[in-house]
Design an enzyme around this catalytic site. Structure first.
Site, short mmCIF file in Angstrom:
data_model
loop_
_atom_site.label_atom_id
_atom_site.label_comp_id
_atom_site.label_asym_id
_atom_site.label_seq_id
_atom_site.Cartn_x
_atom_site.Cartn_y
_atom_site.Cartn_z
N ASP A 81 6.13 -2.34 -5.11
CA ASP A 81 5.92 -0.92 -5.43
C ASP A 81 6.34 -0.08 -4.24
OD1 ASP A 81 5.24 1.38 -6.78
OD2 ASP A 81 3.08 1.14 -6.56
N LYS A 82 6.39 1.23 -4.51
CA LYS A 82 6.74 2.21 -3.49
C LYS A 82 5.64 3.25 -3.46
CE LYS A 82 8.23 5.86 -4.69
NZ LYS A 82 8.30 7.34 -4.73
N HIS A 83 5.36 3.79 -2.29
CA HIS A 83 4.46 4.95 -2.21
C HIS A 83 5.17 6.01 -1.37
CE1 HIS A 83 0.82 7.34 -1.93
NE2 HIS A 83 1.18 7.57 -0.68
N SER A 84 5.15 7.24 -1.89
CA SER A 84 5.69 8.35 -1.11
C SER A 84 4.54 9.25 -0.72
CB SER A 84 6.70 9.12 -1.98
OG SER A 84 6.85 10.43 -1.47
N THR A 121 4.27 12.34 -10.03
CA THR A 121 5.08 11.54 -10.96
C THR A 121 4.50 11.58 -12.38
OG1 THR A 121 5.79 10.14 -9.16
CG2 THR A 121 5.89 9.17 -11.36
N ARG A 169 -13.80 14.11 1.98
CA ARG A 169 -12.88 14.49 3.07
C ARG A 169 -12.38 15.90 2.86
NH1 ARG A 169 -8.48 10.12 2.64
NH2 ARG A 169 -7.42 11.34 4.23
N SER A 184 -6.84 5.00 2.57
CA SER A 184 -6.83 5.61 1.24
C SER A 184 -5.59 5.17 0.46
CB SER A 184 -6.87 7.14 1.40
OG SER A 184 -6.59 7.77 0.20
N LYS A 188 -5.48 1.66 -2.65
CA LYS A 188 -5.06 1.79 -4.05
C LYS A 188 -3.86 0.88 -4.33
CE LYS A 188 -5.19 6.17 -3.19
NZ LYS A 188 -5.26 7.61 -3.03
N LYS A 189 -2.98 0.76 -3.35
CA LYS A 189 -1.79 -0.08 -3.56
C LYS A 189 -2.18 -1.56 -3.62
CE LYS A 189 1.01 2.97 -4.33
NZ LYS A 189 1.66 3.01 -5.64
N1 URA Z 1 -2.61 10.33 -0.25
C1 URA Z 1 -3.67 9.53 -0.47
O1 URA Z 1 -3.71 8.78 -1.45
N2 URA Z 1 -4.68 9.55 0.41
C2 URA Z 1 -4.69 10.35 1.49
O2 URA Z 1 -5.63 10.31 2.25
C3 URA Z 1 -3.59 11.19 1.71
C4 URA Z 1 -2.56 11.17 0.82
#
Ligand code: URA
Length: 400
Positions: A81-84, A121, A169, A184, A188-189
């Site tokens: 996967d990719k995270h931006s 997305t 936060r 964070s 999730k990833k």
């Molecule tokens: N995106 C996230 O999922 N968590 C953060 O803390 C900042 C950006």
């Protein structure tokens, strides 16, 4: 075992917490073992004192373990996967997921919604009639097995500790903390059950982290902690001073992603997708248009129609014209993202509705020569926010 007060005091005084202590605190965040005040204090102490990599890895794991972890047992990987970190006009996921699947990977992509001037997305995909982003785990598996990729929304079962902590936060001004952001994103990833993650960490006016050195520190932290938590992780630092591609706004970005998947579209979009995948075969495959069919299969599998017009309805268009001859020296991502936002393409809170069709089409970007009267950009609008968007768009362009 130390009680919560002792652990909080230790973090307050800059001591390193052990993984078991962090597990205990994060379990308490979710099950009420910590009061809201204690959870807020924990965040503030982490914000001020920072965390070692060992603590951040433990925090990431504890947050992942606060919920379910998707399992693809029985399917063949690699699962990638990719995270931006988010930007303006960033429709990379729509191209990257089917392209990477076409190259033989499986891409179980859990994505988010847009907030503020950056798009999301899921909002983009929901401009496709019928497209469903809320899929049950069984359906996720079916789509991943049959198509090789899906793009779906986060469920309540994925990293619930992150949901609680992220909201806190926001309330306690502790969002911009590198260990908290790292945990964070990665928690999730990790819950997606992937083996490999590529991170697109953006810097520039339209990015979450505007300074390149700050974004660099985040990228390094993500790679070290992700690796420590058992993932293969790469990160690319990419500029977000001007939007990616030429389209900003949900349906407009889907159109551009489809053009890219069919072998066309703006070169910066295709180049970034291929750079992130990092497979030398990607550019030729993308240029061949073969990945479009994979995208169409994913859309159909998720309930969408690739033949029906995108949502948005009848809209008006207003061009922004160059007032003199010159070369574009600034095409500011933040200003253009804000222009699309005030037209209705974005939202401030997760529960607000967005307009799928509105946005901005760019006709010139940095380095392009333009003559007086030539269109620099077009506002695609439904009337709402037009005056403010016009000002924002004009302010975003500088001709040198
Ligand atoms: N995106 C996230 O999922 N968590 C953060 O803390 C900042 C950006």
């Amino acid at each position: 075992m130390a009680d919560v007060d002792t652990l909080l005091a230790a973090k307050r005084d800059g001591q390193e917490l052990a993984p078991d202590d962090i597990d205990r605190l994060i379990a308490g965040v979710v099950d009420g073992g910590l009061t809201r005040a204690q959870a807020a204090a924990l965040l503030a102490f982490i914000y001020v004192q920072g965390m070692t990599d060992a603590e951040t890895i433990a925090l990431t794991r504890a947050m992942t373990n606060s919920g379910e972890r998707l399992s693809w047992a029985g399917l063949t990987g690699p699962f990638v996967d990719k995270h931006s970190t988010g930007g303006v006009g960033d429709k990379v996921s729509l191209v990257l997921a089917p392209l990477w699947a076409e190259l033989g990977a499986r891409v179980p992509m859990i994505s988010g919604r847009g907030l503020g001037h950056t798009g999301g997305t899921l909002d983009k995909l929901e401009a496709i009639p019928g497209f469903r982003t809320a899929l049950q785990p069984g359906m996720l598996r079916t789509v991943l097995q049959e198509v090789g990729c899906f793009i779906a929304g986060q469920t309540d079962a994925i990293a619930p500790a992150d949901r609680v902590l992220y909201a806190l936060r926001n309330e306690t001004s502790t969002v911009p903390s590198i260990p908290l952001i790292t945990a964070s994103i990665l928690s999730k990833k990790l819950a997606e059950g992937i083996d490999e993650l590529v991170l697109d960490v953006k810097w520039g006016s339209g990015a979450f982290m505007q300074a390149a050195d700050q974004a660099g520190r985040l990228a390094e932290s993500l790679v070290r902690v992700g690796t420590g938590a058992g993932l293969r992780v790469r990160a690319e630092l990419t500029e977000m001073n001007q939007p990616l591609g030429l389209a900003v706004g949900n349906a407009l970005e889907v159109e551009e992603a489809v053009a890219c998947l069919q072998g066309g579209g703006p070169p910066d979009l295709a180049a970034l997708c291929c750079r992130l995948i990092g497979d030398p075969r990607a550019p030729a495959l993308l240029a061949s248009g073969a990945a479009y069919e994979r995208f169409a299969r994913m859309v159909r599998a998720q309930g969408g129609s690739v033949d029906a017009p995108l949502l948005g309805g009848a809209l008006s268009e207003e061009p922004l014209l160059a007032e003199r001859d010159g070369v574009v020296s600034r095409c500011d991502a933040y200003g253009i993202g804000r222009a699309a936002f005030v037209l209705g393409a974005g939202r401030l809170r997760a529960d607000q509705a967005i307009h799928p069709g509105v946005g901005v089409r760019l006709h010139a970007k940095v380095g392009d020569a333009v003559s007086t009267g030539q269109p620099l950009a077009t506002l695609v609008h439904a009337g709402r926010g037009l005056a403010a968007a016009r000002d924002l768009l004009r302010g975003a362009f500088v001709l040198g």
